[in-house]
Design an enzyme around this catalytic site. Structure first.
Site, PDB file in Angstrom:
ATOM      1  N   CYS B 180       0.809  -0.976  -0.031  1.00 12.93           N
ATOM      2  CA  CYS B 180      -0.184   0.428  -0.148  1.00 12.93           C
ATOM      3  C   CYS B 180       0.841   1.120   0.172  1.00 12.93           C
ATOM      4  O   CYS B 180      -0.251   2.205  -0.929  1.00 12.93           O
ATOM      5  CB  CYS B 180      -0.947  -0.063   1.350  1.00 12.93           C
ATOM      6  SG  CYS B 180      -1.873  -1.161   1.360  1.00 12.93           S
ATOM      7  N   CYS B 320      20.148 -32.902  -3.146  1.00 12.32           N
ATOM      8  CA  CYS B 320      20.706 -34.226  -3.693  1.00 12.32           C
ATOM      9  C   CYS B 320      19.471 -35.015  -4.233  1.00 12.32           C
ATOM     10  O   CYS B 320      18.546 -34.574  -4.646  1.00 12.32           O
ATOM     11  CB  CYS B 320      20.776 -35.022  -2.571  1.00 12.32           C
ATOM     12  SG  CYS B 320      20.292 -35.757  -0.896  1.00 12.32           S
TER      13      CYS B 320
END
Lengths: 77, 360
Positions: B180, B320
């Site tokens: 805002c 991994c």
């Protein structure tokens, strides 16, 4: 088919409209998005979710409805 | 006359409903544009215990919409100034002001002391923190957010319903959605959206009507159009939060713990950071390979002899196949005093899946 597309929040800055109807013959929601991205390149980099007939769906969903809404997150408060 | 007589004469509320309100404990995060109307109506309704957390102070530009404050409150902490005003509005309730920032350290414990959490904040980082802490503390979340002339309202995490992450799994990149203060907001809009949030809180407590759980209400102040969208619950998103809940506690301990902790983050969080190096620690023959992102390949077995491939100036995200070896790899790098290393919780197949589900 004719699809009404509604744009919310800052997406309207990319599209310059809140709503439009287009004729589209693709099968998937993602194909419709590709079509919109070529029309509005700035849309591609926006974060949003897709609702089909008022239900939020993944982009690999089949197009079956006549209303698609593109909904970005709002942060303001 | 009873202060709450207009409630009590409603059949749907009655004295028993009013008693439910007096026994309820509601925490409002943020006493700004949304927080002010939320707090005003909750205090007037006689919610017995209200918590207000806000670290910010009242500024002259707030007065256009933050209706609890006047010029006398300028410069005061918002939580404390709101408490002062609300205690005058209703001296029969208990109001606690927390003039501090909500953080990973205090969120879960604070939320556990309340029945319902209301999000009146103005940034994604805190919104995701609130959502995740509500999942961990198992509290319903009454959500509201605004953008220029539009607002969104929902109730998350209610009776096993969807969470904010089921709607928007990943926080947008920082700065990609203005707030805002950057783009402006119609002053009455947070009043409307905040009042809708207060309404959801009352319905939750009273058990009346249809709660906006599993639905997102979108409101446009210019067209007066509302559209309600159905949200599907994603157990995967909720499980991801629960799987990483130790993050909250770890961050709580970092102030007084000497040992170095391994930070687990999701690929979406990793990609939202800037200046990153993604490191695949699998052996060369392992597939699938993550494509379309720059990846440094260093098998775990060669890590200690390949430290020159690690960029000291970047945030290192290691992955991994399943998240186990990458955790070990982070620990090895930390042993070599290489900072800014995090373990990506997803394995390569999930990372690829995530990337495929993005729009671009």
């Amino acid at each position: 088919m004719t699809i009404t597309i509604k744009y919310f929040g800052l997406l309207t800055e990319a599209t310059q409209c809140h709503e439009e109807s287009i004729n589209f013959s693709g099968v998937l929601v993602s194909e419709l998005l590709e079509n919109l991205f070529s029309k509005y390149p700035a849309l591609k980099h926006k974060n949003f979710q897709v609702a089909q007939n008022q239900v939020l769906v993944p982009v690999n969903t089949k197009l079956s409805g006549n209303e698609i809404a593109l909904l970005p997150p709002y942060a303001g408060g | 006359m009873n202060r709450y007589s207009r409630h009590i004469i409603l059949n749907e509320i009655g004295q028993s409903g009013q008693d439910k309100l007096s026994n309820a404990k509601v925490l409002v995060v943020g006493a700004g544009g949304l927080g002010c109307p939320i707090l005003q109506y909750l205090a007037a309704a006689g919610i017995g215990s209200i918590g207000i957390i806000d670290f910010d102070v009242v500024d002259i530009t707030n007065l256009q919409r933050q209706v609890l404050f006047g010029t006398a409150s300028l410069g005061q902490n918002k939580a404390e100034a709101a408490k002062k005003r609300l205690q005058d509005l209703n001296d029969a309730i208990n109001i606690k002001a927390y003039p501090e920032q909500l953080s990973y350290k205090n969120a879960v414990n604070l939320f556990k002391q309340y029945d319902i959490i209301v999000d009146g904040t103005d940034n994604f980082e805190t919104r995701y923190l609130i959502n995740d802490a509500c999942i961990i503390a198992n509290k319903p979340l009454v959500f509201g957010a605004i953008y220029k002339f539009e607002g969104q309202v929902s109730v998350f995490n209610h009776q096993n319903g969807p969470s904010y992450r089921c709607l928007f799994p990943n926080p947008p990149q920082k700065g990609s959605v203005p707030n805002c203060s950057e783009i402006g907001v119609l002053g009455v809009l947070p009043g409307i959206i905040g009042t809708m949030q207060a309404n959801e809180v009352l319905k939750l407590i009273l058990g009346i009507g249809d709660v906006l759980s599993g639905k997102l209400l979108c409101y446009n102040a210019l067209t007066l159009q509302t559209i309600t969208l159905n949200i599907t619950k994603s157990n995967n998103e909720i499980q991801k939060v629960l799987k990483t809940q130790h993050l909250f506690h770890k961050k709580q301990m970092t102030n007084n713990a000497c040992e170095v902790d391994i930070i687990d983050i999701s690929i979406s969080e990793m990609l939202s950071k800037s200046n990153i190096q993604l490191i695949d620690v699998r052996e060369p023959h392992e597939t699938p390979k993550v494509e379309n992102l720059p990846i440094t390949y260093i098998p775990l077995s060669e890590l200690e002899n390949s430290l020159d491939k690690i960029d000291p100036n970047k945030v290192k995200g290691l992955f991994c196949q399943s998240g186990i070896r990458s955790k070990r790899a982070v620990s090895i790098l930390q042993d070599h005093n290489i900072n800014n290393c995090v373990n990506i919780i997803e394995g390569a197949p999930e990372i690829i899946n995530y990337l495929n589900n993005q729009h671009s």
